[in-house]
Design a protein around this motif. Structure first.
Motif, PDB file in Angstrom:
ATOM      1  N   LEU A 161      90.204 131.459 -43.167  1.00 41.58           N
ATOM      2  CA  LEU A 161      90.368 130.397 -44.173  1.00 41.58           C
ATOM      3  C   LEU A 161      89.858 130.817 -45.534  1.00 41.58           C
ATOM      4  CD1 LEU A 161      89.308 127.250 -42.095  1.00 41.58           C
ATOM      5  CD2 LEU A 161      91.609 128.101 -42.556  1.00 41.58           C
ATOM      6  N   HIS A 162      89.335 132.049 -45.632  1.00 42.95           N
ATOM      7  CA  HIS A 162      88.820 132.534 -46.908  1.00 42.95           C
ATOM      8  C   HIS A 162      89.989 133.031 -47.753  1.00 42.95           C
ATOM      9  CE1 HIS A 162      84.542 133.363 -45.141  1.00 42.95           C
ATOM     10  NE2 HIS A 162      84.941 132.099 -45.026  1.00 42.95           N
ATOM     11  N   SER A 163      90.422 132.208 -48.671  1.00 44.46           N
ATOM     12  CA  SER A 163      91.533 132.548 -49.556  1.00 44.46           C
ATOM     13  C   SER A 163      91.290 131.902 -50.909  1.00 44.46           C
ATOM     14  CB  SER A 163      92.866 132.057 -48.975  1.00 44.46           C
ATOM     15  OG  SER A 163      92.868 130.646 -48.856  1.00 44.46           O
ATOM     16  N   THR A 164      92.042 132.359 -51.899  1.00 42.95           N
ATOM     17  CA  THR A 164      91.887 131.793 -53.246  1.00 42.95           C
ATOM     18  C   THR A 164      92.171 130.302 -53.241  1.00 42.95           C
ATOM     19  OG1 THR A 164      92.559 133.904 -54.223  1.00 42.95           O
ATOM     20  CG2 THR A 164      92.661 131.959 -55.630  1.00 42.95           C
ATOM     21  N   ARG A 165      93.180 129.912 -52.474  1.00 45.24           N
ATOM     22  CA  ARG A 165      93.524 128.489 -52.403  1.00 45.24           C
ATOM     23  C   ARG A 165      92.344 127.665 -51.894  1.00 45.24           C
ATOM     24  NH1 ARG A 165      96.421 129.066 -48.666  1.00 45.24           N
ATOM     25  NH2 ARG A 165      95.119 128.223 -47.008  1.00 45.24           N
ATOM     26  N   TYR A 230      97.097 124.397 -60.206  1.00 44.79           N
ATOM     27  CA  TYR A 230      97.331 125.412 -59.184  1.00 44.79           C
ATOM     28  C   TYR A 230      98.578 125.073 -58.356  1.00 44.79           C
ATOM     29  CZ  TYR A 230      96.665 128.213 -54.977  1.00 44.79           C
ATOM     30  OH  TYR A 230      96.866 129.076 -53.934  1.00 44.79           O
ATOM     31  N   LEU A 231      98.703 123.822 -57.948  1.00 43.61           N
ATOM     32  CA  LEU A 231      99.878 123.429 -57.169  1.00 43.61           C
ATOM     33  C   LEU A 231     101.158 123.606 -57.977  1.00 43.61           C
ATOM     34  CD1 LEU A 231      98.580 120.201 -55.389  1.00 43.61           C
ATOM     35  CD2 LEU A 231      99.047 122.412 -54.331  1.00 43.61           C
ATOM     36  N   HIS A 232     101.076 123.273 -59.255  1.00 43.93           N
ATOM     37  CA  HIS A 232     102.259 123.409 -60.111  1.00 43.93           C
ATOM     38  C   HIS A 232     102.616 124.886 -60.294  1.00 43.93           C
ATOM     39  CE1 HIS A 232     104.557 123.235 -63.968  1.00 43.93           C
ATOM     40  NE2 HIS A 232     105.064 122.159 -63.376  1.00 43.93           N
ATOM     41  N   THR A 233     101.612 125.727 -60.515  1.00 47.11           N
ATOM     42  CA  THR A 233     101.855 127.160 -60.679  1.00 47.11           C
ATOM     43  C   THR A 233     102.409 127.761 -59.396  1.00 47.11           C
ATOM     44  OG1 THR A 233     100.002 127.253 -62.232  1.00 47.11           O
ATOM     45  CG2 THR A 233     100.804 129.351 -61.362  1.00 47.11           C
TER      46      THR A 233
END
Length: 447
Positions: A161-165, A230-233
């Motif tokens: 689960l370690h991610s940028t998101r 972030y969601l838009h990008t």
């Protein structure tokens, strides 16, 4: 943003004294007592200089009115206390008789003579309302604090689960946690007792608590903006370096509020250094904080509209099937559920009056805003963690591995001296190996 803050400070640079009514009444009463003591001291000095005999009824301050010296048999009238006039706006007189036994009781009662209604229950109703609201948002922020803390522990506990998101999600969780903590700290400092008004000079620590509170509020809205960005990008750009932009998100989420809070603190110190900085009367200084918050919410609304438009177009394409379609479906669900909580209610109620304490509209708006704001962290934790398919998949996988290991140890003990020990052990090891090597069924994008 810098230009906006500078123009606001420049336009509203006239100092404004914001004194709560309770503090104003207290200040009036203290000044009246000082004037009375000066008057009585001067009166006593004049009597001694002229050589007149001392009067039977000496002048006094009875904690409400100043009574001059009087001879026996006289009735003395004094105007209603100024602090009562500040509350009621009505003038009147209170009387005392000078008798051989001294001053009589004042008559009529101050509330009757000065138009102060002691049977008015409006203030009690207000206190009850605000106590109920305080209880409600305390429960809300407490629930959010616990659920967000659990969510952070869960995400940090699983390496997959370690991610940028998810790092961005954790920052959002932290902003909600800091917001809840700042609320509790502020209430502890300002409302340590139920009946206390902070009318004297405030300590630097008290003002620092309010600065910390305002920073946490702005940081929370900033990270909501980062989530929307972030969601838009993620939708409009097919490939972009998430790690590269992550530090830009950090600067926007934690750094930009610091700029406005610094400008607000300087403006308060120079032009409205009253109280503990928990009340605002200068509209320009207030908008240094309120303006960027509303702008960030408005931008998030634009992101919301743009994301919905993009997702609708994706759904209409013939190739939007299978895994890709499920990806956008999950993203659409999370976007609709989360961005609707990005503070749109703040814009809807921003135009309602804030100073009409007796307004039913204000009470409804306040209750609605605090209810959504206090439980918002809990809802975000549920959407981004507890209902996240990726998180659920990792928890289930961890649970299956733990059960297999426990079963393997139990079977190993039971069949230690059995002729079939080798076969059973090999089967269990094979199961564990397949469990560890099988490809993860968790979605790569999650919520």
């Amino acid at each position: 943003m810098w230009v906006f803050a500078f123009l606001v400070c420049l336009e509203f640079s006239i100092p404004v004294k914001a004194i709560p009514k309770e503090c104003e009444v207290h200040s009036i009463l203290m000044r009246e007592e000082e004037h009375c003591n000066e008057f009585l001291s001067q009166e006593k000095q004049n009597l001694s200089e002229v050589g007149l005999p001392r009067t039977e009824c000496q002048g006094m301050w009875d904690n409400l009115c100043c009574w001059p010296s009087s001879a026996i048999g006289k009735t003395v009238a004094v105007a209603c206390p100024k602090f009562i006039f500040a509350l009621t706006g009505k003038e009147g007189f209170v009387y005392r008789n000078c008798t051989s036994d001294g001053w009589s009781n004042s008559f009529p009662r101050h509330d009757v003579a000065c138009g102060f209604d002691t049977n008015n229950t409006i203030e009690d109703d207000k206190n009850t309302y605000y106590m109920n609201v305080k209880t409600m948002y305390t429960v809300g922020y407490g629930t959010s604090l616990v659920s967000l803390s659990i969510a952070i522990v869960i995400i940090c506990s699983f390496r997959k689960l370690h991610s940028t998101r998810n790092y961005i999600h954790i920052q959002l969780f932290m902003s909600f946690i800091l917001r809840a903590v700042s609320i509790f700290v502020k209430d502890t400092v300002l409302f340590a007792t139920e009946y206390i008004y902070y009318c004297n000079a405030y300590s630097a620590g008290c003002k620092f608590v309010i600065i910390f509170f305002q920073y946490c509020i702005m940081a929370n809205y900033s990270w909501l903006l980062v989530e929307g960005l972030y969601l838009h990008t993620l939708l409009i750009i097919s490939f972009f370096s998430e790690k590269k932009y992550f530090w830009c998100y950090i600067a926007l989420g934690w750094g930009s509020p610091l700029i406005f809070i610094t400008a607000w603190s300087i403006a308060r110190h120079l032009h409205e250094d009253t109280g503990c900085w928990d009340t605002n009367s200068n509209a320009g200084i207030k908008w240094i904080i309120k303006g960027p918050i509303i702008i960030s919410i408005f931008i998030n609304v634009l992101f919301f509209v743009s994301i919905i438009r993009i997702l609708v177009s994706k759904f209409k394409t013939p190739g939007a099937q299978g895994k890709e379609f499920n990806h956008y479906k999950r993203l659409a669900k999370s976007t609709l559920l989360l961005i609707s909580l990005f503070g749109v209610h703040y814009i809807l109620f921003a135009c309602f009056p804030e100073d009409e304490s007796s307004s039913l509209t204000m009470e409804i708006r306040l209750y609605f805003e605090l209810a959504l704001g206090s439980f918002q962290g809990f809802v975000v934790a549920v959407l981004y963690c507890f209902l996240n398919s990726e998180v659920q998949c990792e928890i289930k996988r961890k649970w299956r591995r733990w059960k297999l290991k426990k079963h393997f140890k139990r079977e190993s003990r039971h069949s230690h001296n059995s002729t079939s020990t080798g076969g059973n052990g090999s089967n269990q090891v094979s199961l564990l190996t397949r469990e560890q090597r099988q490809p993860s069924l968790c979605a790569s994008t999650g919520v």
